[in-house]
Design a protein around this motif. Structure first.
Motif, PDB file in Angstrom:
ATOM      1  N   ILE A  47     -15.285  42.874  16.054  1.00 34.13           N
ATOM      2  CA  ILE A  47     -14.388  41.815  15.600  1.00 34.13           C
ATOM      3  C   ILE A  47     -15.197  40.644  15.043  1.00 34.13           C
ATOM      4  N   GLY A  48     -16.332  40.335  15.660  1.00 33.77           N
ATOM      5  CA  GLY A  48     -17.183  39.269  15.139  1.00 33.77           C
ATOM      6  C   GLY A  48     -17.775  39.626  13.787  1.00 33.77           C
ATOM      7  N   THR A  49     -18.112  40.885  13.614  1.00 34.77           N
ATOM      8  CA  THR A  49     -18.640  41.330  12.319  1.00 34.77           C
ATOM      9  C   THR A  49     -17.580  41.199  11.238  1.00 34.77           C
ATOM     10  N   LEU A  63     -17.199  32.488  16.902  1.00 35.26           N
ATOM     11  CA  LEU A  63     -17.486  33.915  17.032  1.00 35.26           C
ATOM     12  C   LEU A  63     -17.530  34.333  18.497  1.00 35.26           C
ATOM     13  N   ALA A  64     -18.039  33.463  19.355  1.00 35.63           N
ATOM     14  CA  ALA A  64     -18.093  33.779  20.785  1.00 35.63           C
ATOM     15  C   ALA A  64     -16.691  33.872  21.376  1.00 35.63           C
ATOM     16  N   LEU A  65     -15.773  33.029  20.909  1.00 35.03           N
ATOM     17  CA  LEU A  65     -14.400  33.078  21.416  1.00 35.03           C
ATOM     18  C   LEU A  65     -13.727  34.407  21.086  1.00 35.03           C
ATOM     19  N   LEU A  66     -14.093  35.006  19.983  1.00 38.37           N
ATOM     20  CA  LEU A  66     -13.468  36.267  19.583  1.00 38.37           C
ATOM     21  C   LEU A  66     -13.841  37.423  20.498  1.00 38.37           C
ATOM     22  N   GLU A  67     -14.873  37.265  21.292  1.00 38.05           N
ATOM     23  CA  GLU A  67     -15.384  38.382  22.083  1.00 38.05           C
ATOM     24  C   GLU A  67     -14.596  38.642  23.353  1.00 38.05           C
ATOM     25  N   ALA A 133      -5.048  41.609  32.990  1.00 42.05           N
ATOM     26  CA  ALA A 133      -6.162  42.559  32.888  1.00 42.05           C
ATOM     27  C   ALA A 133      -6.785  42.589  31.494  1.00 42.05           C
ATOM     28  N   ASP A 134      -6.160  41.914  30.520  1.00 42.19           N
ATOM     29  CA  ASP A 134      -6.707  41.944  29.160  1.00 42.19           C
ATOM     30  C   ASP A 134      -8.119  41.375  29.147  1.00 42.19           C
ATOM     31  N   ARG A 135      -9.066  42.204  28.732  1.00 35.76           N
ATOM     32  CA  ARG A 135     -10.470  41.786  28.705  1.00 35.76           C
ATOM     33  C   ARG A 135     -10.921  41.458  27.280  1.00 35.76           C
ATOM     34  N   ILE A 136     -10.679  42.367  26.361  1.00 34.30           N
ATOM     35  CA  ILE A 136     -11.068  42.166  24.962  1.00 34.30           C
ATOM     36  C   ILE A 136      -9.997  42.737  24.055  1.00 34.30           C
ATOM     37  N   LEU A 137      -9.986  42.304  22.793  1.00 35.82           N
ATOM     38  CA  LEU A 137      -9.175  42.983  21.797  1.00 35.82           C
ATOM     39  C   LEU A 137      -9.892  44.278  21.429  1.00 35.82           C
ATOM     40  N   GLY A 138      -9.223  45.402  21.664  1.00 38.41           N
ATOM     41  CA  GLY A 138      -9.881  46.688  21.492  1.00 38.41           C
ATOM     42  C   GLY A 138      -9.705  47.306  20.122  1.00 38.41           C
ATOM     43  N   GLN A 139      -8.476  47.225  19.560  1.00 39.07           N
ATOM     44  CA  GLN A 139      -8.236  47.919  18.300  1.00 39.07           C
ATOM     45  C   GLN A 139      -6.910  47.506  17.682  1.00 39.07           C
TER      46      GLN A 139
END
Length: 564
Positions: A47-49, A63-67, A133-139
């Protein structure tokens, strides 16, 4: 009495934002569950890319917030998404899937319907039901009505108050006929090597003889990033280019083999060769393109497996021509420094895509820029349709150069290896392909796993499962035992995110060799690992047993690979 003009509603406040996708092609890739789905992964820094490459975001704090999922919601107020297609009435769905603490499981899912008419839909994140439980945006997963359907998707992240990003300029169109494009492609030529075998294949094409062209590699060879993948991948474009340039009668005598498997290195490619390229003896390709220059970073032999694969192909009885293709990641990285010496030592033609595209990425329009990174790359790892076109053009340029050269004499001898080729004679052992003299006691590994990594081979519209003749652990704790005579042995096992899987220990001749945890990779994937590599051939016994505390879990042995 008629009313006067009615004032329009107040327009939505224009927010600063950046694009994650801009006219991104998505297609109805057939899935094992029957859906036609196109998945864009956001994990592992992707996502950062996207934010940097497509949106122009350079602020490290943003960019760090997106992680993380929490950081994304703190930064992003809403997402604005639109889709366009030839059929403006076509509907597709978009699912935003979050990953939980255990990988792709346990997070929230948010599904939206879109019409492919270009109309923008704004989705406020505050109106969605998120899970703790949401940890990251996966897809993001796009589902289309049919396998042949495709659409172009644009998705912008609109930011909350207090966050700002600069507007990104629109990329200029790619001019494939320009002198700077041709110069860019010419830079990819890394080695012309010995042209004898390639020129022999080209003569046979022109004469209308039966010729088979094969492509072996990872996800890029599979077609990842191309939309539709089977039609627009570099392998198919290269094959069609060869038919047009060299094939008599439109190339009707020419045959196409594509065997790309995502996330797999040459360590697995050398094992897959007989089944996926030679098709168990039914095929004997005349020209083979090898693409593993961005897949071998974790190669435990640091080049030996790649060189073994190259020599394995070169030594086939029908003496095929071998071309090496080096792809590139969005950070301008590949394994050229490790693998180029193999091309030079063995006089093999090779093309390096990094040498072609990376030098022009920092340039500006009119000052050497041919295409931007966001035009070339589909994501952090894979090329877009533009990128696949470039890769095909690099191969075709190399072949055209070889065709125009004065004929070289046939190679008279083999050169000594750069790193080693001790795995060149490797063979597969599984339920269907036994090893002479081997003894197998499956113990509790009596089941056959059918939930496997599957890929579309050749030009097929359906997926083919990899390593279907496997051993999966069922009930009980009896170990799997294999006794055979060999000098070198590899285990191929299944990676899986499924919590039902657990770690297993491997012993060779009574000594603990490795512990393998199939859940580390986080997805269904074929994994090869060396158990031992010795000069002397001897009889060995291998035992595989679930790790302590994981006796109630399962583990799938996809097969073994041995050097007699």
């Amino acid at each position: 009495m008629p009313l006067g003009p009615i004032a329009p509603k107040d327009p939505a406040e224009k927010r600063s934002g950046f694009y994650l996708f801009l006219d991104k092609e998505v297609g109805g890739v057939p899935q094992d569950d029957g859906a036609n789905r196109h998945v864009i992964f956001l994990d592992n820094g992707r996502i950062g890319t996207f934010a940097r490459m497509v949106g122009g975001v350079e602020d490290g704090e943003l960019l760090a917030l997106l992680e993380t999922a929490e950081g994304f919601r703190r930064l992003v107020h809403s997402i604005a998404v639109s889709a366009t297609a030839a059929d403006r009435e076509m509907e597709l769905s978009m699912t935003l899937r979050c990953y939980g603490p255990d990988g792709p499981f346990g997070g929230s899912e948010h599904t939206f319907r879109l019409r492919a008419d270009g109309a923008e839909r704004v989705i406020r994140l505050s109106e969605l039901d998120w899970l703790p439980a949401d940890r990251i945006l996966g897809q993001f997963a796009f589902e289309l009505p049919g396998a042949s359907d495709r659409a172009s998707v644009t998705l912008k992240c609109c930011l909350n108050d207090g966050y700002e990003v600069p507007e990104r300029e629109v990329d200029p169109p790619v001019d494939y006929d320009s002198p700077v494009y041709r110069e860019m492609i010419a830079r990819s030529l890394l080695s012309t090597g010995n042209n004898f075998r390639v020129q022999r294949v080209l003569r046979r094409m022109r004469a209308g003889e039966e010729v088979t062209v094969a492509f072996l590699g990872g996800s890029i060879t599979q077609g990842a990033g191309a939309v539709p993948g089977q039609e627009n991948c570099y392998a198919r474009l290269t094959f069609e280019g060869l038919r047009t340039r060299y094939g008599a009668d439109g190339g009707r005598h020419m045959h196409y083999i594509k065997a790309g498997v995502g996330g797999t290195p040459s360590e697995l490619g050398m094992i897959r060769y007989e089944r996926d390229i030679n098709r168990g003896g039914a095929a004997a390709p005349d020209l083979v393109v090898v693409e593993f220059a961005v897949n071998d970073s974790a190669d435990e032999t640091e080049g030996v497996c790649y060189e073994s694969l190259v020599r394995k192909i070169w030594r086939q009885p029908n003496e095929p021509a071998v071309l090496l293709l080096f792809a590139v990641f969005s950070d301008d990285w590949n394994l050229r420094d490790r693998l180029a010496p193999i091309a030079w030592r063995h006089e093999l033609p090779a093309a390096d895509v990094r040498d072609a595209v990376s030098p022009q990425f920092p340039c500006r329009p009119g000052e050497g820029l041919v295409m931007t990174k966001r035009q070339f790359f589909y994501d952090i790892y894979h090329p877009s349709n533009h990128g696949h076109r470039v890769m095909a053009d690099c191969l075709l340029y190399l072949i055209d150069r070889l065709d125009r050269q004065a004929p070289a004499p046939a190679p008279l001898r083999e050169h000594p290896p750069v790193y080693g080729d001790e795995f060149a004679a490797v063979r597969l052992l599984d339920r269907e392909t036994p090893c002479p003299g081997a003894e197998v006691d499956p113990g509790a590994f009596t089941l056959v796993d059918e939930d496997l990594q599957s890929v579309p081979l050749d030009a097929a519209a359906v997926n083919t499962p990899q390593f279907p003749h496997n051993w999966k652990k069922g009930t009980g704790d009896a170990p799997f035992r294999l006794t055979l005579e060999c000098s070198r042995l590899l285990l191929v096992f299944k990676d899986a995110a499924d919590p039902a899987f657990g770690p297993a220990r491997v012993w060779v001749d009574g000594e603990l060799v490795r512990l393998f945890d199939p859940r580390e990779a986080g997805w269904t994937h074929c994994h090869a690992a060396i158990l031992f590599s010795r000069r002397e051939r001897a009889r060995h016994t291998v035992e595989i047993r679930m790790d302590d505390g994981a006796q109630d879990k399962t583990f799938t042995i996809l097969g073994f690979a041995y050097v007699p």
